[in-house]
Every structure is written in C-alpha cells, then in structure tokens.
Design a protein around this motif. Structure first.
Motif, PDB file in Angstrom:
ATOM      1  N   LYS A  38       0.804  -1.219   0.000  1.00  0.00           N
ATOM      2  CA  LYS A  38       0.000   0.000   0.000  1.00  0.00           C
ATOM      3  C   LYS A  38       0.835   1.267   0.000  1.00  0.00           C
ATOM      4  O   LYS A  38       0.294   2.370  -0.129  1.00  0.00           O
ATOM      5  CB  LYS A  38      -0.926   0.007   1.228  1.00  0.00           C
ATOM      6  CG  LYS A  38      -1.918  -1.141   1.270  1.00  0.00           C
ATOM      7  CD  LYS A  38      -2.884  -1.085   0.091  1.00  0.00           C
ATOM      8  CE  LYS A  38      -3.936  -2.177   0.181  1.00  0.00           C
ATOM      9  NZ  LYS A  38      -4.849  -2.167  -0.990  1.00  0.00           N
ATOM     10  N   ARG A  44      -6.197   0.333 -11.409  1.00  0.00           N
ATOM     11  CA  ARG A  44      -7.127   1.291 -10.819  1.00  0.00           C
ATOM     12  C   ARG A  44      -6.354   2.529 -10.363  1.00  0.00           C
ATOM     13  O   ARG A  44      -5.512   2.455  -9.481  1.00  0.00           O
ATOM     14  CB  ARG A  44      -7.870   0.652  -9.639  1.00  0.00           C
ATOM     15  CG  ARG A  44      -8.836  -0.464 -10.071  1.00  0.00           C
ATOM     16  CD  ARG A  44      -9.504  -1.111  -8.883  1.00  0.00           C
ATOM     17  NE  ARG A  44      -8.510  -1.731  -7.998  1.00  0.00           N
ATOM     18  CZ  ARG A  44      -8.591  -1.750  -6.667  1.00  0.00           C
ATOM     19  NH1 ARG A  44      -9.611  -1.151  -6.069  1.00  0.00           N
ATOM     20  NH2 ARG A  44      -7.680  -2.345  -5.941  1.00  0.00           N
ATOM     21  N   GLN A  52      -6.338   4.213  -6.897  1.00  0.00           N
ATOM     22  CA  GLN A  52      -6.351   3.274  -5.776  1.00  0.00           C
ATOM     23  C   GLN A  52      -5.079   2.433  -5.674  1.00  0.00           C
ATOM     24  O   GLN A  52      -4.635   2.096  -4.555  1.00  0.00           O
ATOM     25  CB  GLN A  52      -7.568   2.341  -5.879  1.00  0.00           C
ATOM     26  CG  GLN A  52      -8.914   3.042  -5.710  1.00  0.00           C
ATOM     27  CD  GLN A  52      -9.489   3.497  -7.026  1.00  0.00           C
ATOM     28  OE1 GLN A  52      -8.754   3.735  -7.986  1.00  0.00           O
ATOM     29  NE2 GLN A  52     -10.807   3.625  -7.091  1.00  0.00           N
ATOM     30  N   GLU A  53      -4.501   2.048  -6.813  1.00  0.00           N
ATOM     31  CA  GLU A  53      -3.320   1.176  -6.792  1.00  0.00           C
ATOM     32  C   GLU A  53      -2.010   1.944  -6.969  1.00  0.00           C
ATOM     33  O   GLU A  53      -0.950   1.343  -7.076  1.00  0.00           O
ATOM     34  CB  GLU A  53      -3.459   0.086  -7.864  1.00  0.00           C
ATOM     35  CG  GLU A  53      -4.616  -0.854  -7.552  1.00  0.00           C
ATOM     36  CD  GLU A  53      -4.856  -1.899  -8.623  1.00  0.00           C
ATOM     37  OE1 GLU A  53      -5.387  -2.968  -8.280  1.00  0.00           O
ATOM     38  OE2 GLU A  53      -4.519  -1.665  -9.799  1.00  0.00           O
TER      39      GLU A  53
END
Length: 275
Positions: free
Chosen positions: A121, A209, A212-213
């Motif tokens: 993340k 994405r 998001q990614e």
C-alpha cells in the motif's frame, strides 16, 4: 471616391495586412491533415479536436498505433503530416537514435507517471529484493528510475540527466530488482511484480485502478514530460499547423481529456483548465 497618391501610400500597409489575413486561412482550408495517435482514450480526444478543425475547413484523418515506435517513423516517411503521442525526452532519444528531423509545435497534455502495486500500500512497504517493472525505452525507463529515486527506493549517480539506465543506480538499499519490459506490457505484468512504473495511458489499458493502486506519482509542477503535437521540421510554419494546434488547445478538448482519462491526465498548454 478617388484615391490620391498620399492616401494610396497610407492605405497600402492596411491592404497588405488585410490580404495576408485573408490568404492564411484559405491556404489551410480544404486541406486533409493526417495525424498519428495512440489507440484508446486519445481517439475520443481527437474526435473533439477534429470537430474543432472542421469548423476551420480542415479535415483530419486519424491513424491509430499500438506502440510508441511507429508514429515517428510514419511521420518521417511522410505517411503522416503530424503525430501526437510523445514528450520531449522521448523525441530527443528518437532523434539521437534515428536522426529524425521532427519538431514539437504545440503542447497537448501531461501524464504524470506512477508507481503502482497490488501487493503493498506504500513505497515504505516494498520488501527486500522487490521486483519492480519499468518501461524499457530510454526516456520512460529514465523517467521511472527518477521516480524511484524521488521516493527513496534507489539513488542514481550524479548528473545522469533525464535518461538514466539501471546501470546508473549508485545505491539500492533494498536490493530491488529492476525488470525492464515493453511499455505496453509492464502494466499487464503488475500481478507478477511487487510494483511497476507504468505510463498513465498504459495503466488505464491494463486495467490498473487509478488512483487506488498508485503508491507514488511524478511531480506535476515543472514536469519536462509534457506531450505535444509534432511535425516534420519543414512543415513547422505551414498554415495548417497553427490551425491544428489551435483546434487542440480549446476548453472542450481540455474537458474531454479530463473526462476520458479520469483526471489522471492534465491539459498542458498555457492557460488550460485543470478541472
């Protein structure tokens, strides 16, 4: 009214200026301009451009390509009149390798390159020996490595400029493995990698994405990777070139860019709206 000689002299510059203003559009009007672009979202953008150009009497014939190597060759061979897909570092590398006589004539948009991951993340979570994919063409690999350096993953040798390679890595504390892949493949390989640096257009095509990614992104202010419309140098001052550039640098085109690229691509010409 009869025009006396002094009046003729005074009117001459005005008449000449009016004549030039009238001649320029006529030279461009009625012309078909062949433009090469990348397939995908840019097709929507250039439909808007073509509609703007049609109002000025220019017909655009759009040819799409699936990789970055073909549009400059097609332009150099005069199979195209212009192309729109690249930034200056890429063109500079192409000119050095292939000796093209191609020049930029008007900015289009900027696509801040991103580092993406489906396994971590944040950049800080990248493991030891992480496999990181990067595009393998000189300008985009350099761009990817500079992004990794900016985020503390690696350190490059001093004064490497905009085109460093993996051989220029001076410090690699996590011993990351740089995987050089074709720009169109690196995004699709993200599942097999710990992270990948992917050009925005290819990230969208690969189903990544955004945002998001995305775990890191290139800085936008002062970005040297603004894309542009390019032509052969001998055509740079042709009347149709200005018409094409003006047809692109419009508010409706900016709106289309922001819509089709989901805000991940920004209009790059002076005064262009950013939202």
């Amino acid at each position: 009214m009869k025009i006396t000689p002094p009046m003729k002299s005074a009117l001459l510059p005005i008449l000449l200026a009016w004549g030039v203003a009238c001649i320029q559009p006529v030279q461009a009007a009625g012309q078909t301009v062949r433009v090469g672009i990348m397939s995908g979202e840019d097709e929507d953008v250039w439909r808007t451009v073509a509609a703007n150009a049609a109002k000025q009497g220019i017909t655009m014939k759009i040819t799409t390509f699936a990789d970055y190597t073909q549009p400059n060759e097609a332009l150099a061979q005069h199979d195209l009149d212009a192309n729109s897909f690249q930034h200056k570092p890429y063109l500079d590398a192409q000119i050095q390798a292939r000796h093209y006589d191609i020049v930029p004539v008007g900015f289009t948009y900027v696509q801040p390159i991103g580092l993406y991951s489906r396994k971590v993340k944040s950049v800080a979570e990248l493991p030891q020996n992480a496999a990181i994919g990067v595009p393998n063409d000189p300008s985009n690999e350099g761009r990817a490595l500079l992004l990794l350096q900016a985020n503390g993953v690696i350190k490059l040798r001093d004064k490497v400029g905009l085109l460093p390679t993996a051989r220029d890595i001076a410090s690699n504390p996590k011993h990351v493995q740089i995987k050089e892949l074709d720009a169109g493949i690196v995004g699709r390989a993200i599942g097999d990698l710990d992270a990948a640096v992917v050009n925005t257009d290819w990230a969208i095509k690969a189903g990544i994405r955004i945002p998001q990614e995305r775990i890191a992104q290139e800085s936008v202010p002062g970005n040297p990777y603004r894309n542009f419309i390019a032509v052969n140098a001998k055509d740079a001052k042709a009347p149709w070139v200005k018409t094409v550039v003006d047809s692109y640098q419009q508010a409706d085109v900016a709106s289309t860019i922001l819509k089709v690229y989901h805000g991940a691509t920004l209009p790059a010409w002076e005064g262009a709206p950013q939202k």
